[in-house]
Design an enzyme around this catalytic site. Structure first.
Site, PDB file in Angstrom:
ATOM      1  N   HIS A   1       1.401   3.986   1.888  1.00  0.00           N
ATOM      2  CA  HIS A   1       1.936   4.772   3.018  1.00  0.00           C
ATOM      3  C   HIS A   1       3.466   4.897   2.947  1.00  0.00           C
ATOM      4  O   HIS A   1       4.164   3.972   2.547  1.00  0.00           O
ATOM      5  CB  HIS A   1       1.522   4.151   4.357  1.00  0.00           C
ATOM      6  CG  HIS A   1       0.070   4.383   4.671  1.00  0.00           C
ATOM      7  ND1 HIS A   1      -0.634   3.636   5.582  1.00  0.00           N
ATOM      8  CD2 HIS A   1      -0.816   5.304   4.173  1.00  0.00           C
ATOM      9  CE1 HIS A   1      -1.894   4.075   5.641  1.00  0.00           C
ATOM     10  NE2 HIS A   1      -2.020   5.086   4.797  1.00  0.00           N
TER      11      HIS A   1
ATOM     12  N   HIS B   1       4.840  -4.601  10.725  1.00  0.00           N
ATOM     13  CA  HIS B   1       5.217  -3.903  11.961  1.00  0.00           C
ATOM     14  C   HIS B   1       5.346  -4.881  13.127  1.00  0.00           C
ATOM     15  O   HIS B   1       4.621  -5.878  13.193  1.00  0.00           O
ATOM     16  CB  HIS B   1       4.173  -2.848  12.354  1.00  0.00           C
ATOM     17  CG  HIS B   1       4.121  -1.667  11.433  1.00  0.00           C
ATOM     18  ND1 HIS B   1       4.884  -0.545  11.634  1.00  0.00           N
ATOM     19  CD2 HIS B   1       3.410  -1.451  10.303  1.00  0.00           C
ATOM     20  CE1 HIS B   1       4.633   0.333  10.669  1.00  0.00           C
ATOM     21  NE2 HIS B   1       3.734  -0.194   9.842  1.00  0.00           N
TER      22      HIS B   1
ATOM     23  N   HIS C   1      -7.383  -0.926   5.499  1.00  0.00           N
ATOM     24  CA  HIS C   1      -6.375   0.010   6.022  1.00  0.00           C
ATOM     25  C   HIS C   1      -6.214   1.150   5.015  1.00  0.00           C
ATOM     26  O   HIS C   1      -6.267   2.327   5.374  1.00  0.00           O
ATOM     27  CB  HIS C   1      -5.070  -0.738   6.239  1.00  0.00           C
ATOM     28  CG  HIS C   1      -3.926   0.100   6.706  1.00  0.00           C
ATOM     29  ND1 HIS C   1      -3.891   0.700   7.933  1.00  0.00           N
ATOM     30  CD2 HIS C   1      -2.759   0.447   6.094  1.00  0.00           C
ATOM     31  CE1 HIS C   1      -2.757   1.384   8.066  1.00  0.00           C
ATOM     32  NE2 HIS C   1      -2.056   1.245   6.965  1.00  0.00           N
TER      33      HIS C   1
ATOM     34  N   HIS D   1       0.847  -1.199   0.000  1.00  0.00           N
ATOM     35  CA  HIS D   1       0.000   0.000   0.000  1.00  0.00           C
ATOM     36  C   HIS D   1       0.875   1.239   0.000  1.00  0.00           C
ATOM     37  O   HIS D   1       2.088   1.154   0.148  1.00  0.00           O
ATOM     38  CB  HIS D   1      -1.000  -0.011   1.163  1.00  0.00           C
ATOM     39  CG  HIS D   1      -0.389   0.107   2.521  1.00  0.00           C
ATOM     40  ND1 HIS D   1       0.430  -0.853   3.079  1.00  0.00           N
ATOM     41  CD2 HIS D   1      -0.492   1.091   3.473  1.00  0.00           C
ATOM     42  CE1 HIS D   1       0.797  -0.479   4.285  1.00  0.00           C
ATOM     43  NE2 HIS D   1       0.268   0.707   4.554  1.00  0.00           N
TER      44      HIS D   1
ATOM     45  N   ASP E   1       5.873   4.879   5.065  1.00  0.00           N
ATOM     46  CA  ASP E   1       6.778   3.953   5.763  1.00  0.00           C
ATOM     47  C   ASP E   1       6.915   2.618   5.009  1.00  0.00           C
ATOM     48  O   ASP E   1       7.682   1.756   5.411  1.00  0.00           O
ATOM     49  CB  ASP E   1       6.335   3.727   7.223  1.00  0.00           C
ATOM     50  CG  ASP E   1       4.959   3.118   7.360  1.00  0.00           C
ATOM     51  OD1 ASP E   1       4.037   3.578   6.661  1.00  0.00           O
ATOM     52  OD2 ASP E   1       4.800   2.164   8.155  1.00  0.00           O
TER      53      ASP E   1
ATOM     54  N   ASP F   1      -0.040  -3.788   6.240  1.00  0.00           N
ATOM     55  CA  ASP F   1      -0.684  -3.289   7.453  1.00  0.00           C
ATOM     56  C   ASP F   1      -2.134  -3.766   7.556  1.00  0.00           C
ATOM     57  O   ASP F   1      -2.975  -3.089   8.165  1.00  0.00           O
ATOM     58  CB  ASP F   1      -0.654  -1.751   7.483  1.00  0.00           C
ATOM     59  CG  ASP F   1       0.742  -1.209   7.767  1.00  0.00           C
ATOM     60  OD1 ASP F   1       1.659  -2.006   8.013  1.00  0.00           O
ATOM     61  OD2 ASP F   1       0.903   0.030   7.720  1.00  0.00           O
TER      62      ASP F   1
HETATM   63 ZN   LIG Z   1       2.948   0.725   8.129  1.00  0.00          ZN
HETATM   64 ZN   LIG Z   2      -0.033   1.720   6.474  1.00  0.00          ZN
END
Ligand SMILES: [Zn+2]
Ligand SMILES: [Zn+2]
Length: 256
Positions: free
Chosen positions: A53, A167, A107, A51, A55, A129
């Site tokens: 994002h 994560h 998410h 995705h 990070d 995520d």
């Molecule tokens: Zn993340």
């Molecule tokens: Zn994310």
């Protein structure tokens, strides 16, 4: 399979076949380049993105520039580099593997996951995520109903699938899981095992999907004990499965 730690709690998953390397969600390009530099023969040739994002995508530009790796990512999302769009049913061949793409919105709106079955080894899932050990991603762009459906799809993968989450949230997720299901013995045993790993500075991942089905409240929102706990904190009567899931997610959002 290597979980390369990045930032505070991200993992960039790296896979090696002979000299070929595949990276998943490289939020930090320098961390990956340093890892590659251990062996000058290694060639990063494929990057999978779950995705958009930062990070998970912050290292894409540097890595594509340095290695020329091809990038696969969600058809519905914009990434900082040009990518081959994938969506439900797409496949990405890499070395001896064939990654199968699943749409798992919730998410983010276009979030995808990648699953493969290596010959003679347990299957591997990169779920970004969407699914965490003991938890799930926050609903930034999708609805609770979408996330529930996405988690239902992941739940149907083979139980021995190695779940590679993006994560290290496991211990804090398990604290919440215990508040939801204080009587769950599998959960208590799993928490103890994860705590021991973290005390040694080791990742709790990959998780085993079959274990997640026994301990992760977000995969268990239809289980009577979980429904009862949610009903107790929300005082709602006869909610739908999606409503229970939404309430569980809300409860976790406010959980200290
Ligand atoms: Zn993340
Ligand atoms: Zn994310």
């Amino acid at each position: 399979m290597t979980p390369l730690p990045a930032f505070t709690d991200n993992y960039i998953w790296l896979l090696q076949h002979q000299q070929q390397v595949l990276a998943v969600d490289p939020g930090d390009g320098q961390a990956v380049l340093q890892w590659l530099a251990r062996d000058p023969g290694l060639q990063l040739d494929t990057i999978l993105v779950t995705h958009h994002h930062a990070d998970h995508t912050g290292g894409l530009q540097a890595l594509v520039q340095a290695t020329g790796a091809r990038v696969f990512g969600p058809a519905l999302e914009k990434l900082p580099v040009a990518h081959s769009p994938v969506a439900d049913g797409s496949t990405v061949p890499w070395g001896p593997l064939c990654w199968q793409v699943l749409d798992v919105p919730g998410h983010t709106a276009g979030h995808v996951a990648y699953w493969a079955q290596p010959e003679g080894q347990r299957p591997v899932l990169f779920c970004g995520d969407t699914l965490f050990s003991g938890g799930c991603g926050r609903l930034f762009e999708g609805t609770a109903a979408q996330m529930l459906q996405s988690l239902d799809r992941l739940s149907q993968l083979p139980a021995d699938t190695r779940v590679c989450c993006a994560h290290e949230y496991t211990l804090s997720n398990l604290r919440f899981a215990r508040a939801v299901e204080p009587e769950n013995a599998a959960l208590a045993a799993y928490e103890q095992a994860c705590r021991a790993l973290r005390e040694q500075g080791l990742p709790t991942l990959p998780a085993r999907l079959g274990t997640e089905l026994e301990i992760n409240p977000f995969l268990r929102s239809r289980v009577p004990a979980v429904r009862a706990a949610v009903a107790h904190v929300t005082a709602t009567t006869a909610p739908t499965n999606a409503q229970v899931f939404a309430q569980l997610r809300e409860w976790k959002n406010g959980f200290q």
